[in-house]
Each structure stands twice: as structure tokens, then as C-alpha cells.
Scaffold this motif. Structure first.
Motif, PDB file in Angstrom:
ATOM      1  N   LEU A  34       0.828  -1.213   0.000  1.00 59.47           N
ATOM      2  CA  LEU A  34       0.000   0.000   0.000  1.00 59.47           C
ATOM      3  C   LEU A  34       0.859   1.258   0.000  1.00 59.47           C
ATOM      4  O   LEU A  34       0.475   2.260  -0.588  1.00 59.47           O
ATOM      5  CB  LEU A  34      -0.900  -0.012   1.240  1.00 59.47           C
ATOM      6  CG  LEU A  34      -2.033  -1.028   1.213  1.00 59.47           C
ATOM      7  CD1 LEU A  34      -2.754  -1.052   2.550  1.00 59.47           C
ATOM      8  CD2 LEU A  34      -3.011  -0.727   0.097  1.00 59.47           C
ATOM      9  N   THR A  35       1.980   1.190   0.644  1.00 56.64           N
ATOM     10  CA  THR A  35       2.877   2.352   0.643  1.00 56.64           C
ATOM     11  C   THR A  35       3.308   2.690  -0.776  1.00 56.64           C
ATOM     12  O   THR A  35       3.356   3.847  -1.167  1.00 56.64           O
ATOM     13  CB  THR A  35       4.119   2.080   1.510  1.00 56.64           C
ATOM     14  OG1 THR A  35       3.698   1.725   2.806  1.00 56.64           O
ATOM     15  CG2 THR A  35       5.004   3.310   1.577  1.00 56.64           C
TER      16      THR A  35
ATOM     17  N   SER B 193      -0.288   3.711  -2.777  1.00 54.36           N
ATOM     18  CA  SER B 193      -1.311   4.616  -2.268  1.00 54.36           C
ATOM     19  C   SER B 193      -1.166   6.006  -2.854  1.00 54.36           C
ATOM     20  O   SER B 193      -2.160   6.668  -3.157  1.00 54.36           O
ATOM     21  CB  SER B 193      -1.235   4.677  -0.751  1.00 54.36           C
ATOM     22  OG  SER B 193       0.042   5.181  -0.384  1.00 54.36           O
ATOM     23  N   ASN B 194       0.029   6.467  -3.009  1.00 54.95           N
ATOM     24  CA  ASN B 194       0.212   7.802  -3.569  1.00 54.95           C
ATOM     25  C   ASN B 194      -0.312   7.857  -4.997  1.00 54.95           C
ATOM     26  O   ASN B 194      -0.950   8.824  -5.400  1.00 54.95           O
ATOM     27  CB  ASN B 194       1.690   8.179  -3.528  1.00 54.95           C
ATOM     28  CG  ASN B 194       1.874   9.675  -3.628  1.00 54.95           C
ATOM     29  OD1 ASN B 194       1.022  10.440  -3.186  1.00 54.95           O
ATOM     30  ND2 ASN B 194       2.971  10.107  -4.215  1.00 54.95           N
TER      31      ASN B 194
ATOM     32  N   ILE C  27      -2.627   5.953  -6.255  1.00 55.62           N
ATOM     33  CA  ILE C  27      -4.086   5.875  -6.208  1.00 55.62           C
ATOM     34  C   ILE C  27      -4.661   7.229  -5.829  1.00 55.62           C
ATOM     35  O   ILE C  27      -5.659   7.687  -6.395  1.00 55.62           O
ATOM     36  CB  ILE C  27      -4.531   4.796  -5.206  1.00 55.62           C
ATOM     37  CG1 ILE C  27      -4.068   3.406  -5.693  1.00 55.62           C
ATOM     38  CG2 ILE C  27      -6.015   4.820  -5.003  1.00 55.62           C
ATOM     39  CD1 ILE C  27      -4.150   2.344  -4.648  1.00 55.62           C
ATOM     40  N   LEU C  28      -4.014   7.866  -4.913  1.00 53.93           N
ATOM     41  CA  LEU C  28      -4.499   9.174  -4.492  1.00 53.93           C
ATOM     42  C   LEU C  28      -4.437  10.158  -5.654  1.00 53.93           C
ATOM     43  O   LEU C  28      -5.410  10.840  -5.960  1.00 53.93           O
ATOM     44  CB  LEU C  28      -3.651   9.679  -3.317  1.00 53.93           C
ATOM     45  CG  LEU C  28      -3.923  11.135  -2.907  1.00 53.93           C
ATOM     46  CD1 LEU C  28      -5.286  11.248  -2.273  1.00 53.93           C
ATOM     47  CD2 LEU C  28      -2.847  11.632  -1.965  1.00 53.93           C
TER      48      LEU C  28
END
Lengths: 299, 790
Positions: B27-28, B31-32, B34-35
Motif C-alpha cells: 500500500l505504501t 497509495s500515492n 491511487i491518491l
């Protein structure tokens, strides 16, 4: 008659004890359960329940729906929106999590190594001043961190490691608490075993690594868990010794809950407690055994 | 059990920890992404103090300043309406069509005029006493009229006759021309048929060529005849043919050759007999020498053999190895060389007296072996062996020579003297025979030469005849070719001329036809013309004189009339005056009659049409209203009350988006209330000076005034929905994870605007936050956004 009275008293005592214990356990458990359940609430519900708590003068004259705090354990509508936001749409949290891992894991590892060696020395050295030296080392354990903060800052600046992670890691490596626990544990090892090993031709290093440290496994685990918990939740050192926000661990942000995303704070807290919980569960019996052995209690 | 449970528990926890850390790691990483992928990116600026150059803009339609009403002056019915409101018209354009109607007034007036004229005429005619004179005058008038008509007819017919005569003449000339052309072409055809060249240069050249070829052919034939004669002459003069001479020569030669060959054989036999007696002695001697040689070589071989045996024994005694091996021998030689060198060194050492050297040399020498004896023995053996082999070879050679000499001797024989004498006699006889044959051969040779010469002459004559024949053949072929070409040319020319002839004949035929027709027409016209125009003119003059005389007579009679005549004359004058008046009235009535169409007199635009097809229009009714162009234009635009405050009469107005905007001059002439929105807006009237058209739409801007405002935002930041205009600001919300930006709606009122910015009034809701002017995706109030990275 006396017997019946005794049994009633006993039962009453047991009941009272149970009630007290239950009450206290509820009190201790409540924040954790509260945090977990509230992490499944939606933002609007949390804002409605707890917004007034975090209202500040910059709210623009707004008033929250509920003027008083409304503690709720059961969400009106269970939602994973906050988890989604934290895990998928907020990479900052994840980076802060890994910041915490990067800071805490070296501290734990190196502290254990240093503590093992130091405690072996303290346990086996029979020379003069052993106790004084041990006392001088341990007395630091009793000092609050704020007392040593300024010297740590100055030394870090002198060494040129200020604003770096080493400013936090290096002081942590030489913590006296682990030394204290392990020394106690090592002193309980029978001398005869050591002598026998010496007679077999083992050197100091072999005695330390092959006899003393394995014997103190439980104490070692307890040291690891306690150190991990201690540094995983630490805030002051990072705030003082690190000014770069990008290097801050998650514990720092959890301490800055405001009118921002309260719901996210619950979610972050739940996720943040998982590593500690897992570590505790993994080494639970070691922890108990270690603390008891260091306290001198026999099984 | 307990331990196992504990181990199992730890295993589960360990797995959970691994999974947890792995999920956090994944996720690390993502996640960026995806954001960023999900959030719209916005950009903007902070609103603040600024200045706006305001101008009031608007759009209006150009209208003309002068109008014209289309009116009819009498009652008519509209048949069709050809224009509508808004149409642009030009002078002369039909606006309406009217139905046809009966003008009774005019009809009545014309009718009464006719009656008046008729009565007047009747009066004049009824008053005459001298009917005879009058009838005579009438007859004369009639005759004059007929004569004039006849004259016209005569003139016309005369012109026609003249034209026809000219045409006949033209056709006749052409006919003659074509006739001559046809006769010429026919003559050409006959000449070509006869093979004459006529006028064709090509044909003439071809004929000349043919003549030349024929001449050449005749010459070649003469030459051929000549050559034939020569050949006949030579052929008759030859006595002996070449073949016979050759045959005799060959016979004589054969006889001679046979006799000569026989002579040679006999000579050889004789020589052999003579030689055989001489060679036998030689062969005998040779035999004896060979025998002696053989014996000598055998004795030498015996000696060499014994020498070999002794050398071999000595060598075997001296050397234990293989005495026949070359390699061993060579090795011995090499070793001996080494030994000799060591010995030499030793001797030199001895000579030098150096004990060390001597010792070392001695040691070296002692280490070696002296093979000189073995080598000398082997050398002796080898020499003996080679000597033996040579002796053996010599024996073999001597033996072969002996055998040959012996063989030759056995084969040789010796001839006697009588045999030799007989052979000599036969030989002489044969020589004589050969001589006789030689003479015969010479004679036959001479005859053959002669026959050869004659034959060559005959051949030459034959070749000449052949050449002449070929020449004749070539010339014949050439003349035939030329003849063919000539025939072809004649044929083509004939065809061409025939084609021309045919064409000319057709033309002649056509012209002849035209001539005949025109001639016939001329004859008819000439039959029509009985009198010439001049003759008729003479008759007209005579008749006019007669009329003049008759009129004078009639006037005289009239003047001599009584009072009734004067009254009658006065009445006539009165009637004539009335007739003139009536004529004027009729003319006036005719002028007053309208066309069937109503046309525009001006350039302009139809503002309104008040009639419809089929409607009856009375005199004075307005059919249509026209806005006349070229009398100035006006433009009206609606503005708000607020905007009107920024405008003043006399303000200069600019036109936007018009190519010839620079050639127009627009000025605010009036600001008046908008009756449709009494308190909300006004109408700005603008005078236009320049080339525009009625009905044209113009976008105008009035005034440019710069004002300062507290809040100026980009135009792109202002949005509008059903609730009015608003702006979106990026409202920051700090979270444990960092600041998050939420778009927030702030209602605004636009105070002023230019092309880039607008001045707004945001009320108390706005606290000078970050105003969003653009975004990568549609956003609305409450949307989470991310700021564009600078």
C-alpha cells in the motif's frame, strides 16, 4: 456456622474482587474498544458526536450539532471509508508508519545487542566498583527524558547528526533499562554452569553467546517488547531532534489530533497499534517470565 | 501439548505480522498513485486587491432613422404580397402585385370622344352640295391611296427582282467555274489512264527513272550477247579437252613412277649385295672384341668379390653392430668427430701446459671412445662393396654387348660376285626404261598445260557471260520495280483526281440547281412587275394635282356659300374644340391608370406590411412601412442600471468582431429607461456613422474605465449555476496525516469584469482563501482536491 460464614465472606470477597477487577478491566479496555469501534464510523457521525470537543476559535462561528461529547461504541452505520482513505488515499500515513519502523527497529536491535554485552559484563565482572558502576548506569533510568534531552541535543549537534535519524537512534541504543533487566536475569544464572563451561574450555564470548544469552531468552524477549512499545509510542525525541516533517513517525501525528479528520485519527490509531499487539501476542509468556525473573520471582 | 499450542499460536502471529507488513509495504508503494489518480488537480490564486478596466458590452440590431409609407391613391385589390417585415429592398423592387380592373371612366371618355369625332366628320360630310365634286374627290383620294400602295408594292418587287438577278448571276458564274473545273479534271483522268504524267512532278520523275532503267537493261542485254559470242568462239577453238590431257598425263606419270620405283628397288638390292660382303667382317671383329671385354670384366668382378669378402670380415671384426646400417655409420662418424675434437683439445691443453685444462680435456677424452678403427674398417668395407657392385655392372654390360654382337654375326651373310654382276645388268636396263617413260611424261605435261590454258580462257568467258546475265536480271528487276511504283502512283493520282472530280461534279450539280430555282423565281418576279416605281410616281403626281384642283374647286364652292354655311362652320369649330378637350381628358385618364405592380422607390428595409393577398385597399391606405437606408442608423442595446451608471451620453462606442469596425463611428446618443424592465435596466441608444445595413447585428463595447476593487479573481474562477454565481475556494483541513484540501462554494456578485479578471463581492463567507480557477476534473462544493505542484 463459622464455616458457612467463612464461605459467604469468601464468596463475597471473591465477588467484590471480581467486580472491581471487571470494572477496572473495563476501564482499561474501554479506550481500545472505543477506538476500534469508532474507526468504523463515518466522518459525519464522528463530527456530530465529538466535533464540539475539538472546536476552536477559527471555526468561523459554526456550532456543531451536538454541543456535548456523545460517546458511542456502536456506529450508526458501519463504514470502511476511513480505512480506505487512510490506506489508499493518504500515502502520508503509510510513509509515517515506515518512518516509525525505520526509527524503532534499529533502536531495538542495537539496544538488545548493547544490553546483552553490557549486562554480561555487569553480571560477571567481580572487580571493585562493580556495584557503583552499575548504579551509576542505572540511575539514568530513573531520570525523565526531559532531563537528558538538552545534553542529547547538544551532543547530537556536536556530532553533526542533528536533523538526522541518528540523533534519535544513537541515544536510544544506549538505554539503561534493557541493561538493568538483562543484568538481573544473567545474575541468576548459576555460577557452576559458567565454571563448567570454563572448564570445558569455553571463552568469555562463548559463555556469553552460548550460555548466558540463551538462558536469558525470556528476559530478552521482554526487553524487546518493552523497548519496542516504548519507542513506538515516543513523541518528544522526534519533535525535538527532528524538525523535518517528512521523517516524523506516526506517533507524532497522532498526538496532533484537531478539528481535522478525527475519524481518521481513530483509524490510524487502530492500524498503529497492530504491530505492538502482534509483538505482544508473540512474546507474551516471555514478557511475563522476563519481568518476573528480573524481579527475582521464582516460578 | 501446551508447548505445541504455544508454537502454533506463535506461528499464526508470525504469519499475521508478515502479512500485515507486506500489505503495508504494498500500500505504501501504490497509495500515492491511487491518491493522485483519483483526486482532481486544481490551480488558482489568492484573491486580492486589483483593478478592472470595465466596459459595458452589448449586442443590438441596426435600425434606419427614416421611414416611408407605401400608399395607393385609388381603390384596388391586392393580388399578392411579395415582401415581409425585415426584408431589405432596393428601388424598383416589386412589393405588391394588383389585380386588373375596368376603368369605366376612361372607357366612357374614349367612347364619347369617338362619337364626337364621328359626328364632326358626319357634319362635314353632310354639308357638301356638290356631291359630284365630293365623290370625285373621294375617288381621287382612293386612287391616290391605291397608287401609293402600288408604288410600295412596285418598289418591293423591283428590289426583289434586282436581288434575284444578282443571285442568278452569282450562281451562273459558279456554275461556269465548276464546269470548267470538271472538264479539267476529266482531262487529267484520261491522261492518267493513258499513263501520262500529266502535271505530277512525282510521276514525271518516276517515268524518267523508268526510262533510265530500260536503257540500262538494253545495254546489259547487248553486253550479254557479246559475252556469249566470245564464249562460243573459245569453246570451238579448243582441240583437246583438259580432261583428256589430264588423263594422258596421269597415265604417263604412273608409268614413269612405276618404272622409277622398280629402278630404286633394283638399286637397293645391288647396293645391299655390295654392302653385305663388307659388313660381315666388321660384325665378326665386333663379336671378338665383345668376347674379350666380357672375360676382362668377369676377372675384375672376381677380384672385387674377394676384396669385398675380406673387407667385410675385417669390418665385422672391427665393428660389432650392423655394418650395413647407414645410421650407425653416421653416428660413428659423428662420435668420431667429437672424439677428434676432444683429442685436439687435449693436445692443445698439453701444448698449453695448463694442468686443469689438461685434466679436463683428458677427462673429456676419456669419456669418449675412439672409433677410428671401426670407421676405417667400415669405410674399407663400403668401398669394397661399391667396387664389387661396379664390377658386377660392368660384367652385365659386357655380357649384353657380347650377346648383341653374336646375334648380329649370326644374322649377317656374304654375297657372291656373279650375283653382283647380274644385278648390275638388270639395273642398267631398268634405267633406260625409266628414261623413255620420262620423255613421254614430259610430252603429256606439255599437252596438259595447253589444255589448262584453254580451259581457263573458257572459264573466264563463262564467268563473263554469267556476270552479264546477272546484270541483265538486276536491271530487269529494277525496271519492273519502277514500273510497279509508277503504276501505283498513277493509280493513286487517278483516285485522287476522280475524288476531286466527283466533288466538283456535286458542287456543279448543286449550283446548277440553285441557278435554276433562282432563275425561275426571277421570272415570276419579273412577271409581277408591270409598272416601275417611277411610272407609278408619275401617276401619283398626276393624281395629287387632280386632288388639289378638286379641293380648290370644293373650297371655292364653299366660300361661295350662304350664312348657313358660316354657322355650320362655327359649329364645326366648336365641335372641334370639344373634341380636343375630350382628347385631353382621355389622356389624363390614361395617365392616371396604375400598373399592375407596386414598386419601391427607396432603398431600405420593410418595417411592417399591413395588407395581405386578396385584400381590398382604399385610396390613402398604407400598404407597407419602409425604413429608408442611407439616412443614418441607430443601435439600441439593453444594459443594467449598474452598467448605465458607467455610461454617459457622448461616450465613444467600439464595435467588436466586425471587420470594418474601424470605419464606423459610434456614439452614445441617449440613455433611456427600458420599458420592458422599468427598474432593472435601461436602453442605450447609439448613433452609427458609417457603412452598415439595416438589420445588421453588432456587438459593441462602451467606455473603458479603470476602477479598483478589493477582490479581483480570474474570470475562469467564476462559476454559475441555478442559484447564481459563485467561486470555489480550496479550504484546507489539517489531519493527522497532513493537510487535505476541500473545494468550498462561496457565492459572489460580479461587480465588474474585463477580459481577464472580474471584481467580485463575496460577502462575509470569504476569508481571502485560495480561489480555484481551473481543475483537471469537474469539481463541486465539498470535493477533495489536490493543489497543483508548483
Amino acid at each position: 456456622m463459622k464455616k458457612i460464614l467463612l464461605s459467604v465472606r469468601k464468596k463475597a470477597a471473591i465477588a467484590v474482587t471480581f467486580i472491581l477487577v471487571f470494572a477496572f478491566s473495563l476501564l482499561f479496555l474501554f479506550p481500545t474498544v472505543f477506538t476500534i469501534t469508532n474507526s468504523f464510523m463515518s466522518e459525519s457521525e464522528i463530527s456530530a458526536n465529538y466535533g464540539a470537543v475539538f472546536a476552536t476559535g477559527d471555526a468561523g462561528g459554526k456550532t456543531y450539532i451536538s454541543e456535548k461529547v456523545n460517546l458511542k461504541l456502536i456506529p450508526d452505520m458501519v463504514t470502511f471509508q476511513q480505512y480506505y482513505t487512510v490506506l489508499f488515499k493518504s500515502p502520508d500515513y503509510l510513509l509515517k508508519f515506515w518512518n516509525a519502523v525505520i526509527l524503532v527497529v534499529p533502536i531495538v536491535v542495537f539496544q538488545v545487542i548493547v544490553a546483552c554485552l553490557a549486562s554480561y559484563g555487569f553480571a560477571r565482572y567481580r572487580g571493585k566498583g562493580r556495584e557503583f558502576l552499575f548504579f551509576a548506569y542505572i540511575v539514568l533510568m530513573f531520570m525523565p527524558y526531559q532531563v537528558t534531552l538538552v545534553p542529547n541535543y547538544l551532543v547530537s549537534d556536536f556530532l553533526g547528526i542533528l536533523e538526522t535519524r541518528w540523533a534519535v537512534i544513537l541515544p536510544g541504543i544506549f538505554s539503561p533499562f534493557a541493561v538493568f533487566l538483562l543484568t538481573k536475569s544473567m545474575r541468576r544464572i548459576p555460577e557452576s554452569i559458567i565454571e563448567a563451561a570454563r572448564l570445558d574450555g569455553a571463552g568469555e564470548w562463548q559463555i556469553c553467546t552460548k550460555i548466558c544469552i540463551p538462558s536469558c531468552r525470556s528476559s530478552l524477549f521482554s526487553v524487546v517488547i518493552l523497548i519496542f512499545i516504548d519507542y513506538w509510542n515516543m513523541v518528544e525525541q522526534f519533535l525535538v531532534l527532528l524538525t523535518d516533517r517528512e521523517k516524523m513517525p506516526l506517533s507524532v501525528f497522532l498526538s496532533e489530533i484537531n478539528t481535522g479528520e478525527i475519524s481518521l485519527a481513530f483509524c490510524v490509531a487502530v492500524i498503529y497499534m497492530i504491530p505492538t499487539l502482534l509483538l505482544f501476542l508473540y512474546g507474551e509468556e516471555y514478557l511475563v517470565e522476563g519481568i518476573s525473573s528480573s524481579g527475582g520471582l521464582k516460578d | 501439548m501446551e508447548n505445541e499450542a504455544k508454537i502454533k499460536n506463535r506461528g499464526w502471529i508470525k504469519n499475521a505480522a508478515i502479512i500485515f507488513l507486506t500489505v503495508m509495504l504494498v500500500l505504501t508503494f501504490f497509495s500515492n498513485t491511487i491518491l493522485n489518480w483519483s483526486l482532481p488537480e486544481v490551480s488558482g490564486q489568492y484573491a486580492g486587491y486589483g483593478q478592472i478596466k470595465t466596459s459595458v458590452t452589448g449586442t443590438g440590431t441596426v435600425k434606419a432613422n427614416m421611414n416611408y409609407n407605401v400608399v395607393l391613391e385609388e381603390t384596388r385589390k391586392i393580388e399578392s404580397v411579395l415582401v415581409k417585415a425585415g426584408d431589405i429592398i432596393v428601388p424598383g423592387q416589386t412589393l405588391f402585385t394588383l389585380e386588373d380592373y375596368e376603368n369605366t371612366e376612361l372607357d366612357q371618355a374614349e367612347q364619347s370622344l369617338e362619337e364626337m369625332e364621328f359626328n364632326y366628320q358626319m357634319k362635314i360630310l353632310g354639308k357638301t352640295d356638290d356631291t359630284e365634286t365630293q365623290s370625285n374627290l373621294e375617288e381621287l383620294y382612293e386612287t391616290l391611296k391605291e397608287l401609293k400602295e402600288d408604288r410600295v408594292e412596285a418598289v418591293k418587287n423591283t428590289d426583289l427582282v434586282k436581288g434575284s438577278e444578282e443571285l442568278v448571276k452569282i450562281y451562273q458564274n459558279e456554275r461556269d467555274k465548276y464546269t470548267q473545273s470538271v472538264s479539267e479534271l476529266e482531262q487529267q483522268v484520261s491522261e492518267l489512264t493513258n499513263g501520262e504524267a500529266a502535271d505530277s512532278a512525282e510521276l514525271a520523275a518516276k517515268l524518267e527513272e523508268l526510262e533510265v532503267a530500260k536503257k540500262n537493261l538494253e545495254a546489259a542485254e547487248e553486253i550479254l550477247a557479246e559475252k556469249n559470242d566470245i564464249y562460243e568462239e573459245i569453246s570451238g577453238s579448243i582441240d583437246l579437252s583438259y580432261s583428256a590431257a589430264l588423263s594422258a598425263y596421269e597415265s604417263a606419270k604412273k608409268a614413269y613412277d612405276d618404272a622409277y620405283t622398280e629402278l630404286e628397288y633394283m638399286q637397293e638390292d645391288y647396293d645391299a649385295l655390295v654392302n653385305s660382303s663388307e659388313s660381315y667382317e666388321k660384325l665378326l671383329k665386333k663379336y671378338q672384341d665383345a668376347e674379350k671385354e666380357l672375360e676382362e670384366s668377369k676377372s675384375m668382378l672376381e677380384a672385387a668379390q674377394s676384396e669385398y669378402e675380406s673387407a667385410k670380415t675385417a669390418a665385422q671384426n672391427a665393428y660389432s653392430g650392423n655394418i650395413d646400417s647407414d645410421s650407425e655409420y653416421n653416428k660413428l662418424v659423428e662420435d668420431q668427430k667429437i672424439y677428434d675434437a676432444a683429442l685436439k683439445e687435449y693436445n692443445e691443453a698439453l701444448a698449453s701446459g695448463d694442468p686443469d685444462r689438461i685434466q679436463s680435456a683428458k677427462d673429456a677424452l676419456d669419456a669418449l671412445t675412439d672409433y677410428s678403427k671401426e670407421i676405417s674398417a667400415l669405410n674399407a668395407y663400403r668401398n669394397a662393396k661399391s667396387a664389387k657392385e661396379e664390377a658386377s655392372d660392368a660384367v652385365d654390360i659386357a655380357q649384353a654387348e657380347f650377346d648383341e654382337a653374336k646375334n648380329n654375326l649370326e644374322n649377317a651373310s656374304s654375297a657372291t660376285d656373279s650375283e653382283i654382276t647380274t644385278a648390275k645388268r638388270n639395273l642398267d636396263r631398268q634405267k633406260q626404261t625409266v628414261s623413255e617413260y620420262s620423255k613421254a611424261l614430259a610430252k603429256a605435261r606439255a599437252e596438259l598445260n595447253q589444255a589448262t590454258t584453254d580451259d581457263n580462257r573458257l572459264k573466264e568467258a563463262k564467268d563473263a557471260v554469267t556476270a552479264a546475265e546477272q546484270s541483265v536480271k538486276a536491271y530487269k528487276k529494277e525496271s519492273e520495280t519502277i514500273q510497279k511504283e509508277l503504276d501505283s502512283l498513277l493509280s493513286d493520282e487517278t483516285k485522287r483526281v476522280n475524288a476531286l472530280l466527283k466533288e466538283e461534279n456535286e458542287k456543279l450539280k448543286a449550283v446548277t440547281l440553285k441557278y435554276d430555282e433562282e432563275n425561275k423565281k426571277l421570272t415570276e418576279l419579273q412577271s409581277k412587275v408591270t409598272e416601275t416605281p417611277d411610272q407609278i410616281d408619275e401617276q401619283i403626281k398626276t393624281t395629287e394635282k387632280q386632288i388639289e384642283t378638286a379641293e380648290k374647286e370644293a373650297i371655292k364652292q364653299e366660300e361661295q356659300g350662304n350664312k348657313e354655311d358660316m354657322i355650320f362652320n362655327l359649329e364645326l369649330e366648336r365641335d372641334l374644340a370639344a373634341i380636343e378637350k375630350q382628347r385631353e381628358k382621355v389622356e389624363k385618364l390614361r395617365e392616371k391608370t396604375y400598373d399592375m405592380e407596386v414598386v419601391s422607390k427607396f432603398d431600405g428595409t420593410i418595417a411592417a406590411v399591413n395588407v395581405y393577398s386578396g385584400s381590398t385597399v382604399n385610396a390613402g391606405d398604407i400598404l407597407a412601412e419602409i425604413e429608408i437606408a442611407g439616412k443614418g442608423y441607430t443601435l439600441e442595446i439593453p444594459v443594467t442600471t449598474e452598467q448605465s451608471r458607467a455610461i454617459a451620453v457622448g461616450d465613444r462606442v467600439t464595435v467588436d468582431g466586425y471587420w470594418w469596425a474601424n470605419e464606423l463611428k459610434l456614439t452614445v446618443s441617449a440613455i433611456k429607461p427600458d420599458t420592458s424592465k422599468p427598474n432593472e435596466g435601461k436602453i442605450v441608444e447609439i448613433d452609427i456613422d458609417g457603412e452598415v445595413t439595416n438589420g445588421q447585428t453588432l456587438n459593441v463595447s462602451i467606455g473603458e474605465r479603470q476602477s479598483s476593487y478589493n477582490l479581483v479573481v480570474p474570470n475562469s474562477a467564476i462559476r454559475e449555476d441555478a442559484d447564481g454565481k459563485y467561486i470555489l475556494i480550496a479550504s484546507a483541513k489539517s489531519t493527522p496525516l497532513g493537510s487535505r484540501y476541500i473545494a468550498k462554494r462561496i457565492p459572489v456578485t460580479v461587480l465588474a469584469k474585463d477580459n481577464i479578471n472580474s471584481a467580485v463581492d463575496a460577502g462575509s463567507d470569504y476569508g481571502y482563501e485560495y480561489v480555484i480557477s481551473s481543475s483537471t476534473a469537474p469539481i463541486e462544493d465539498g470535493s477533495q482536491v489536490r493543489l497543483v505542484k508548483s
